[in-house]
Motif scaffolding. Sequence first.
Motif, mmCIF file in Angstrom:
data_model
loop_
_atom_site.group_PDB
_atom_site.id
_atom_site.type_symbol
_atom_site.label_atom_id
_atom_site.label_comp_id
_atom_site.label_asym_id
_atom_site.label_seq_id
_atom_site.Cartn_x
_atom_site.Cartn_y
_atom_site.Cartn_z
ATOM 1 N N ALA A 42 67.115 -6.627 -70.867
ATOM 2 C CA ALA A 42 66.219 -5.328 -69.988
ATOM 3 C C ALA A 42 64.972 -5.074 -70.399
ATOM 4 O O ALA A 42 64.703 -4.928 -71.746
ATOM 5 C CB ALA A 42 67.155 -4.345 -69.834
ATOM 6 N N ALA A 43 64.039 -5.289 -69.606
ATOM 7 C CA ALA A 43 62.707 -5.165 -69.633
ATOM 8 C C ALA A 43 62.414 -3.703 -69.583
ATOM 9 O O ALA A 43 62.685 -3.123 -68.333
ATOM 10 C CB ALA A 43 61.765 -5.964 -68.848
ATOM 11 N N SER A 44 61.737 -2.808 -70.296
ATOM 12 C CA SER A 44 61.400 -1.366 -70.017
ATOM 13 C C SER A 44 60.053 -1.114 -70.703
ATOM 14 O O SER A 44 59.513 -1.967 -71.802
ATOM 15 C CB SER A 44 62.439 -0.487 -70.554
ATOM 16 N N PRO A 45 59.234 0.040 -70.280
ATOM 17 C CA PRO A 45 58.176 0.062 -71.027
ATOM 18 C C PRO A 45 58.189 0.395 -72.421
ATOM 19 O O PRO A 45 57.016 0.401 -73.058
ATOM 20 C CB PRO A 45 57.442 1.397 -70.162
ATOM 21 N N ASP A 46 59.374 0.856 -72.717
ATOM 22 C CA ASP A 46 59.575 1.399 -74.058
ATOM 23 C C ASP A 46 59.909 0.305 -75.062
ATOM 24 O O ASP A 46 60.036 0.393 -76.470
ATOM 25 C CB ASP A 46 60.648 2.482 -74.345
ATOM 26 N N SER A 47 60.217 -0.955 -74.589
ATOM 27 C CA SER A 47 60.650 -2.023 -75.221
ATOM 28 C C SER A 47 59.473 -2.697 -76.114
ATOM 29 O O SER A 47 58.472 -2.769 -75.732
ATOM 30 C CB SER A 47 61.559 -2.995 -74.624
ATOM 31 N N LEU A 48 59.740 -3.299 -77.285
ATOM 32 C CA LEU A 48 58.697 -3.719 -78.135
ATOM 33 C C LEU A 48 58.212 -4.958 -77.532
ATOM 34 O O LEU A 48 59.068 -5.952 -77.106
ATOM 35 C CB LEU A 48 59.272 -4.273 -79.789
ATOM 36 N N PRO A 49 56.994 -5.264 -77.407
ATOM 37 C CA PRO A 49 56.654 -6.524 -76.723
ATOM 38 C C PRO A 49 57.196 -7.898 -77.154
ATOM 39 O O PRO A 49 57.305 -8.912 -76.706
ATOM 40 C CB PRO A 49 54.925 -6.418 -76.900
ATOM 41 N N GLU A 50 57.565 -8.017 -78.669
ATOM 42 C CA GLU A 50 58.035 -9.304 -78.930
ATOM 43 C C GLU A 50 59.544 -9.512 -78.765
ATOM 44 O O GLU A 50 60.016 -10.625 -78.581
ATOM 45 C CB GLU A 50 57.749 -9.320 -80.477
ATOM 46 N N GLU A 51 60.395 -8.566 -78.286
ATOM 47 C CA GLU A 51 61.452 -8.648 -77.810
ATOM 48 C C GLU A 51 61.642 -9.276 -76.641
ATOM 49 O O GLU A 51 62.576 -10.535 -76.617
ATOM 50 C CB GLU A 51 62.426 -7.114 -77.800
ATOM 51 N N PRO A 52 61.155 -9.198 -75.410
ATOM 52 C CA PRO A 52 61.174 -10.058 -74.458
ATOM 53 C C PRO A 52 60.591 -11.408 -74.501
ATOM 54 O O PRO A 52 61.113 -12.776 -74.013
ATOM 55 C CB PRO A 52 60.592 -9.234 -73.391
ATOM 56 N N ALA A 53 59.628 -11.573 -75.369
ATOM 57 C CA ALA A 53 59.210 -12.951 -75.777
ATOM 58 C C ALA A 53 60.103 -13.737 -76.788
ATOM 59 O O ALA A 53 60.514 -14.866 -76.207
ATOM 60 C CB ALA A 53 58.043 -12.679 -76.532
ATOM 61 N N LEU A 54 60.535 -12.982 -77.309
ATOM 62 C CA LEU A 54 61.714 -13.857 -78.251
ATOM 63 C C LEU A 54 62.879 -14.153 -77.182
ATOM 64 O O LEU A 54 63.596 -15.303 -77.413
ATOM 65 C CB LEU A 54 62.021 -13.096 -79.588
ATOM 66 N N THR A 55 63.320 -13.217 -76.584
ATOM 67 C CA THR A 55 64.495 -13.516 -75.919
ATOM 68 C C THR A 55 64.388 -14.631 -74.902
ATOM 69 O O THR A 55 65.287 -15.436 -74.788
ATOM 70 C CB THR A 55 64.865 -11.957 -75.090
ATOM 71 N N GLY A 56 63.179 -14.606 -74.569
ATOM 72 C CA GLY A 56 62.761 -15.729 -73.271
ATOM 73 C C GLY A 56 62.634 -16.968 -74.020
ATOM 74 O O GLY A 56 63.112 -18.127 -73.402
ATOM 75 N N THR A 57 62.048 -17.011 -75.175
ATOM 76 C CA THR A 57 62.187 -18.328 -75.963
ATOM 77 C C THR A 57 63.385 -18.924 -76.356
ATOM 78 O O THR A 57 63.690 -20.070 -76.097
ATOM 79 C CB THR A 57 61.246 -18.042 -77.118
ATOM 80 N N LEU A 58 64.467 -17.960 -76.618
ATOM 81 C CA LEU A 58 65.853 -18.240 -76.804
ATOM 82 C C LEU A 58 66.398 -18.949 -75.444
ATOM 83 O O LEU A 58 67.064 -20.136 -75.578
ATOM 84 C CB LEU A 58 66.544 -17.049 -77.363
ATOM 85 N N LEU A 59 66.015 -18.200 -74.348
ATOM 86 C CA LEU A 59 66.560 -18.758 -73.123
ATOM 87 C C LEU A 59 66.218 -20.205 -72.937
ATOM 88 O O LEU A 59 66.934 -21.313 -72.261
ATOM 89 C CB LEU A 59 66.391 -17.902 -72.017
ATOM 90 N N VAL A 60 64.766 -20.452 -73.129
ATOM 91 C CA VAL A 60 63.978 -21.683 -72.853
ATOM 92 C C VAL A 60 64.862 -22.669 -73.908
ATOM 93 O O VAL A 60 64.959 -23.912 -73.491
ATOM 94 C CB VAL A 60 62.630 -21.464 -73.057
ATOM 95 N N GLU A 61 64.869 -22.551 -75.206
ATOM 96 C CA GLU A 61 65.534 -23.330 -76.161
ATOM 97 C C GLU A 61 66.957 -23.706 -75.451
ATOM 98 O O GLU A 61 67.157 -24.845 -75.515
ATOM 99 C CB GLU A 61 65.535 -22.698 -77.399
ATOM 100 N N ALA A 62 67.626 -22.691 -75.068
ATOM 101 C CA ALA A 62 68.900 -22.931 -74.651
ATOM 102 C C ALA A 62 69.077 -24.000 -73.434
ATOM 103 O O ALA A 62 69.867 -24.951 -73.363
ATOM 104 C CB ALA A 62 69.755 -21.645 -74.298
ATOM 105 N N ALA A 63 67.911 -23.727 -72.518
ATOM 106 C CA ALA A 63 67.930 -24.728 -71.220
ATOM 107 C C ALA A 63 67.494 -25.968 -71.530
ATOM 108 O O ALA A 63 68.085 -27.236 -71.080
ATOM 109 C CB ALA A 63 66.649 -23.922 -70.459
ATOM 110 N N LEU A 64 66.682 -26.092 -72.783
ATOM 111 C CA LEU A 64 66.362 -27.586 -73.065
ATOM 112 C C LEU A 64 67.463 -28.423 -73.743
ATOM 113 O O LEU A 64 67.629 -29.563 -73.713
ATOM 114 C CB LEU A 64 65.179 -27.631 -74.141
ATOM 115 N N ALA A 65 68.340 -27.499 -74.420
ATOM 116 C CA ALA A 65 69.343 -28.124 -75.038
ATOM 117 C C ALA A 65 70.530 -28.392 -74.000
ATOM 118 O O ALA A 65 71.082 -29.585 -74.092
ATOM 119 C CB ALA A 65 70.142 -26.849 -76.124
ATOM 120 N N ALA A 66 70.498 -27.619 -72.886
ATOM 121 C CA ALA A 66 71.619 -27.989 -71.925
ATOM 122 C C ALA A 66 71.056 -29.442 -71.459
ATOM 123 O O ALA A 66 71.890 -30.288 -70.951
ATOM 124 C CB ALA A 66 71.616 -26.788 -71.150
#
Length: 216
Positions: free
Chosen positions: A45-69
């Motif tokens: 969940a993205a929110s104004p209070d979330s740290l900027p690196e958390e969505p970036a890292l989450t997205g990077t993990l999803l991309v890595e998982a997609a490439l692995a698939a």
Amino acid sequence: MSAATGDPRRAGLAAVSLAQALRALRRGRLAMTAALDAVPHLGLAASPDSLPEEPALTGTLLVEAALAAAACGDAAAAGDLTERAARLATAHDERHHRDHDGIGFGPTTVELARALIAMRLGDHSQAVAIHQRATSDDAWHLLPAEHRAAHLIDITRAHLDLGDPHAAGRALAAADAIAPAETRIRPAARTALTAVLRAGFPAADVTRLAATVGLT
């Protein structure tokens, strides 16, 4: 990863490296599991209070998982994971998602992954089309140099499979200009460069690169 227990961010960073290593070893399923296991601890969940690196890292993990698939031929999972990453990317400005750990995430990152996924699933024309569109965007230049060079090296496979060694050569020369260590150390770059040379009549910058890395 053991040392990072209790620290979701550090564990996530370790999971990115682990997933990349497993993909290189052709262990796509394990790579996908490693990346996805770290995602729930970071939160989507993205929110104004979330740290900027958390969505970036989450997205990077999803991309890595997609490439692995894609690496293990699971087109459905690759598509689903890419869409999840794309939805996350649209909620954030790419310029605000480059942190001290070198993570760059945003719409362009997702599009580059789409290109590689299409290539690994055998649709090389689509891969090149997506690649050309993504690399013509200004956001491409905001990504870390190593990321851009690695992508250019990877996409050479699509150019070569389409019978276009000159485009593959241009990609390798561009990668070398961006981050020389990527082209001069990575085995994939050497393999692609050998294929370009064997195709005949390489451009002058490709010939220079071949001489630099010891290929004649």
